[in-house]
Scaffold this motif. Sequence first.
Motif, PDB file in Angstrom:
ATOM      1  N   PHE A 150      35.564  33.839  46.176  1.00 50.23           N
ATOM      2  CA  PHE A 150      35.453  33.429  44.861  1.00 50.23           C
ATOM      3  C   PHE A 150      34.134  33.246  44.366  1.00 50.23           C
ATOM      4  CE2 PHE A 150      40.005  32.224  44.235  1.00 50.23           C
ATOM      5  CZ  PHE A 150      40.473  31.981  45.444  1.00 50.23           C
ATOM      6  N   GLU A 168      43.635  27.600  46.010  1.00 50.76           N
ATOM      7  CA  GLU A 168      44.054  29.012  45.841  1.00 50.76           C
ATOM      8  C   GLU A 168      43.235  29.589  47.130  1.00 50.76           C
ATOM      9  OE1 GLU A 168      42.508  30.736  42.322  1.00 50.76           O
ATOM     10  OE2 GLU A 168      44.470  30.145  41.105  1.00 50.76           O
ATOM     11  N   PRO A 190      50.590  34.509  48.042  1.00 55.10           N
ATOM     12  CA  PRO A 190      49.561  34.881  48.779  1.00 55.10           C
ATOM     13  C   PRO A 190      49.606  34.753  50.346  1.00 55.10           C
ATOM     14  CG  PRO A 190      49.090  33.407  46.977  1.00 55.10           C
ATOM     15  CD  PRO A 190      50.363  33.673  46.970  1.00 55.10           C
ATOM     16  N   GLN A 191      50.129  33.516  50.704  1.00 57.40           N
ATOM     17  CA  GLN A 191      50.030  33.335  52.086  1.00 57.40           C
ATOM     18  C   GLN A 191      50.983  34.552  52.900  1.00 57.40           C
ATOM     19  OE1 GLN A 191      51.525  31.535  49.331  1.00 57.40           O
ATOM     20  NE2 GLN A 191      50.997  29.503  50.013  1.00 57.40           N
ATOM     21  N   ALA A 219      46.061  39.596  44.689  1.00 58.47           N
ATOM     22  CA  ALA A 219      45.935  38.664  45.675  1.00 58.47           C
ATOM     23  C   ALA A 219      47.384  37.808  45.706  1.00 58.47           C
ATOM     24  CB  ALA A 219      44.813  37.513  45.367  1.00 58.47           C
ATOM     25  N   SER A 260      42.941  28.088  50.089  1.00 62.29           N
ATOM     26  CA  SER A 260      43.994  27.862  51.156  1.00 62.29           C
ATOM     27  C   SER A 260      45.351  28.693  51.181  1.00 62.29           C
ATOM     28  CB  SER A 260      44.280  26.330  51.021  1.00 62.29           C
ATOM     29  OG  SER A 260      45.214  25.970  51.848  1.00 62.29           O
ATOM     30  N   TRP A 261      45.713  29.076  50.048  1.00 62.42           N
ATOM     31  CA  TRP A 261      46.866  29.827  49.985  1.00 62.42           C
ATOM     32  C   TRP A 261      46.595  31.204  50.423  1.00 62.42           C
ATOM     33  CZ3 TRP A 261      47.951  28.172  44.313  1.00 62.42           C
ATOM     34  CH2 TRP A 261      48.349  27.020  44.262  1.00 62.42           C
ATOM     35  N   THR A 262      45.738  31.677  50.089  1.00 62.09           N
ATOM     36  CA  THR A 262      44.931  33.242  50.511  1.00 62.09           C
ATOM     37  C   THR A 262      44.699  33.444  51.900  1.00 62.09           C
ATOM     38  OG1 THR A 262      42.611  32.824  49.914  1.00 62.09           O
ATOM     39  CG2 THR A 262      44.030  33.812  48.311  1.00 62.09           C
ATOM     40  N   LEU A 263      44.423  32.124  52.549  1.00 57.82           N
ATOM     41  CA  LEU A 263      44.126  32.011  54.003  1.00 57.82           C
ATOM     42  C   LEU A 263      45.485  31.869  54.992  1.00 57.82           C
ATOM     43  CD1 LEU A 263      40.894  30.093  53.806  1.00 57.82           C
ATOM     44  CD2 LEU A 263      41.253  32.277  54.629  1.00 57.82           C
ATOM     45  N   GLY A 264      46.689  32.046  54.195  1.00 58.40           N
ATOM     46  CA  GLY A 264      47.810  31.787  54.892  1.00 58.40           C
ATOM     47  C   GLY A 264      48.768  30.470  54.914  1.00 58.40           C
ATOM     48  N   LYS A 265      48.054  29.547  54.147  1.00 58.59           N
ATOM     49  CA  LYS A 265      48.733  28.238  54.357  1.00 58.59           C
ATOM     50  C   LYS A 265      49.617  27.984  53.223  1.00 58.59           C
ATOM     51  CE  LYS A 265      45.826  27.124  57.564  1.00 58.59           C
ATOM     52  NZ  LYS A 265      45.828  27.808  58.935  1.00 58.59           N
ATOM     53  N   GLY A 266      50.683  27.386  53.615  1.00 59.64           N
ATOM     54  CA  GLY A 266      51.794  26.886  52.489  1.00 59.64           C
ATOM     55  C   GLY A 266      51.251  25.909  51.599  1.00 59.64           C
ATOM     56  N   HIS A 302      40.412  26.465  42.615  1.00 65.39           N
ATOM     57  CA  HIS A 302      40.177  27.829  43.387  1.00 65.39           C
ATOM     58  C   HIS A 302      40.273  27.318  44.821  1.00 65.39           C
ATOM     59  CE1 HIS A 302      37.848  30.539  40.440  1.00 65.39           C
ATOM     60  NE2 HIS A 302      39.090  30.504  40.279  1.00 65.39           N
ATOM     61  N   ARG A 304      43.625  39.115  40.865  1.00 64.13           N
ATOM     62  CA  ARG A 304      44.301  37.841  40.971  1.00 64.13           C
ATOM     63  C   ARG A 304      45.614  38.482  41.271  1.00 64.13           C
ATOM     64  NH1 ARG A 304      42.355  32.557  40.331  1.00 64.13           N
ATOM     65  NH2 ARG A 304      44.682  32.084  39.219  1.00 64.13           N
ATOM     66  N   LEU A 329      47.956  35.667  43.135  1.00 67.66           N
ATOM     67  CA  LEU A 329      47.802  34.393  42.450  1.00 67.66           C
ATOM     68  C   LEU A 329      48.379  34.307  41.116  1.00 67.66           C
ATOM     69  CD1 LEU A 329      44.106  33.731  43.795  1.00 67.66           C
ATOM     70  CD2 LEU A 329      46.300  32.512  44.525  1.00 67.66           C
ATOM     71  N   ILE A 382      45.382  39.089  53.101  1.00 72.52           N
ATOM     72  CA  ILE A 382      44.329  39.330  52.355  1.00 72.52           C
ATOM     73  C   ILE A 382      43.274  38.149  52.742  1.00 72.52           C
ATOM     74  CG2 ILE A 382      45.266  40.242  50.287  1.00 72.52           C
ATOM     75  CD1 ILE A 382      45.434  37.434  49.269  1.00 72.52           C
ATOM     76  N   MET A 388      39.963  36.272  50.491  1.00 79.45           N
ATOM     77  CA  MET A 388      39.556  36.382  49.152  1.00 79.45           C
ATOM     78  C   MET A 388      38.236  35.590  49.111  1.00 79.45           C
ATOM     79  SD  MET A 388      41.611  36.194  45.618  1.00 79.45           S
ATOM     80  CE  MET A 388      40.593  35.979  43.904  1.00 79.45           C
TER      81      MET A 388
END
Lengths: 226, 229, 272
Positions: free
Chosen positions: A94, B121, A85-86, A57, B123-129, B118, A54, A59, A90, A92
């Motif tokens: 889960f 999260e 993360p944005q 990532a 969504s954030w890891t996919l680049g969205k603010g 999750h 995390r 997070l 990456i 991820m």
Amino acid sequence: MIQFELEKTLKRPGKSKERLEKPSFRLEVKFALAKGQFVGILGPSGSGKSTLIRCLAGLEKPDVGFIRLDGFTWFDSHLTINLPPQQRSIGMVFQDYALFPHLSALGNVLYANSDRPKAMEWLDRVGLADHASHLPRELSGGQKQRVALARALAREPELLLLDEPLSALDEELRADLGELILSVQRSTRITALMVTHSRQEIARLCDTVIELKSGKLVSEKSCQKL
Amino acid sequence: MTIDLLPFAVSLQLGLWVTVILAVCMFPFAWIFARSTKAWVPWVESLFSLSLVLPPTVLGFYLLLFFSPLSPLGQFLDNTFGLRLVFTFPGLVLASCIAGMPFMITALRNGIMAIPEHVLEASWTLGKGRLETIWHVVLPNMRPAILAGVITTFAHTLGEFGVVLMIGGSLPGISKVVSIAIFERVEAQDFASAHVYAGILLLTSYVGVFLLNRIQRTQRLRDARRDSV
Amino acid sequence: MATKHRWSCIVLLLSLSSQTYAQNLNFSATNGFDSNKVADSIIVAAAANLASVGDLLKSAFEAKYAKASVTFVYGASGALSAQIQNGAPYQLFLSADLEFPKRIFDAGLAAARPQIYARGMLILFSLKALEFKKGLAVLSDPTIKQFALASPEIAPYGKAGREALVSLGLWDLVKAKIVTAQSISQAIQFTIGATGIGLINKSALYSKNLASFIDKEGLNWYQVDDSLYSPLVQAYVVLKSAASNQTTMAFAGFLSSREGKAIFLQAGYALP
């Protein structure tokens, strides 16, 4: 290449006797992944492996350390850099799939990459082309995780992070999905880091395995795979 | 019998304005209350529920004093913006918003809390603010909660009496809402008119709430069939 | 004619002419307003229990001055006072007592001193026919379990009711039977809906739902002797902001006029 060195104080989960004596412990890991390498992180529950992934990532934030991808800094406590993360390249996956309930399988992948043909290609790659319009609630656990994998890869990130991706699935499904992850990783040559508590999975899928115990890296080994 | 439809227009407008304003303005607070772990959150959250505790007439009385054109704030608003917040419709909207805040905020907050961490999260890891995530992921997945907030806030505002009476002054076409019209007819011992007002109010409210509840149930049934996502 | 008689004639003539003169004054007081100037919309704040007579006053005034419009806003006198002190857009405050108008005058918010427009009358009302020969003493009958009374602390009619019972030495005997209402309107509601009997205002009989009882004096209601309680003086006050408003002054004049007084008499009030 991904280099990182992190330290973070963690609370010991659960209510063991250990916890009462030493309520917190320190996660201290220093490691580097070569491009295209598939690394497994093994450790018992509460060893800090989820926190580690995390932190990579974005997070969670380490107390001290740095994370660099090919010289590009994602995190550096001395320079007070901490990319969210944005802004990290990456993808991820889960343990509980984390699909968007209101979007179909295709919709979930389109969320990552709005290029429709590409999104369909990814769905096809994970074997779910005919389930494109199905909503997550209409899919089985294994199918959902495939969508999650497609979604994570659709943006073509530099690093794939998998947090116990197979733990929620039944025995029979684990092998299939494990195969899929391996084949996709091999064909895309993406750098991947997978957290798991199963030695078998590691043995089957990873190039290298690092072991964590109470937050410390206790071993680093190569794996022989078929 | 004296039946005048103007109070219905005032009540309806008041309900709509208050519901829309609260739905938009309370969302940021609901977000903070749902997701922040900062120490001051429970304290501020409780402040927002205070209007539930005070008797409406008392709340109305304090608002009257606070915004009175004789008070410092009232004078400032009057001189600088030409704005009067007592005995005017905008003043009524503000007072009703304060009275109705807890209903909207609780519903929204619960809706936000029901979304698994999750999913956000991911969504954030996919680049969205954060804002994109709220718009594309959070809002679509809290429709039942938003509806619940809308229903309870609207219904509460329609039935609001004490606050409206004190700060509105029961001015026809401006602040004389149906609840006050009913009260006034009862006071005049004109029960026949009171029955008609009450009947219309109950019927329209019932139909409105019934429809909204139907929509909400359909949503809930759909959501219940979801696995853990 | 004998001197005595002559003087009586002169006195009689003078008094008759002064009567006419006075009536002329009143007449010109109401008709002294130019209908064209009495053309505004005004808001009259009134105690809630004046709602039924308010309707009558409004219709009569608007019939007289076609261009004017009177809006009545009803509320608890305390709440209305608070609003007036905080900028409420009312032109005239019609109260059910003298206290509140006095307070507004003392606070410097009135254009002139409070003017008394009527006196309230206290009655004992019963849904079921009763023997009223004993007057209020009927309340001490064991068949009467409860009766409604407005709170003597906050409602003028409640205070009057207590005064009357105390003067007759009945208070201690009946006070356990009292169901206290927060206002005279609530006392009426309790009387009709719960206790069946209560001390209320005579003007309640002239409202729509009790109108059938008007001619049942001695059967369903009994007028309490007004020497037993302090006069229930009712006053109005013109608010400062309306001091020069023609319509407001016309309305104030109307309340004190013969026509206005007739309406109050019709509605169960006594003249001041």
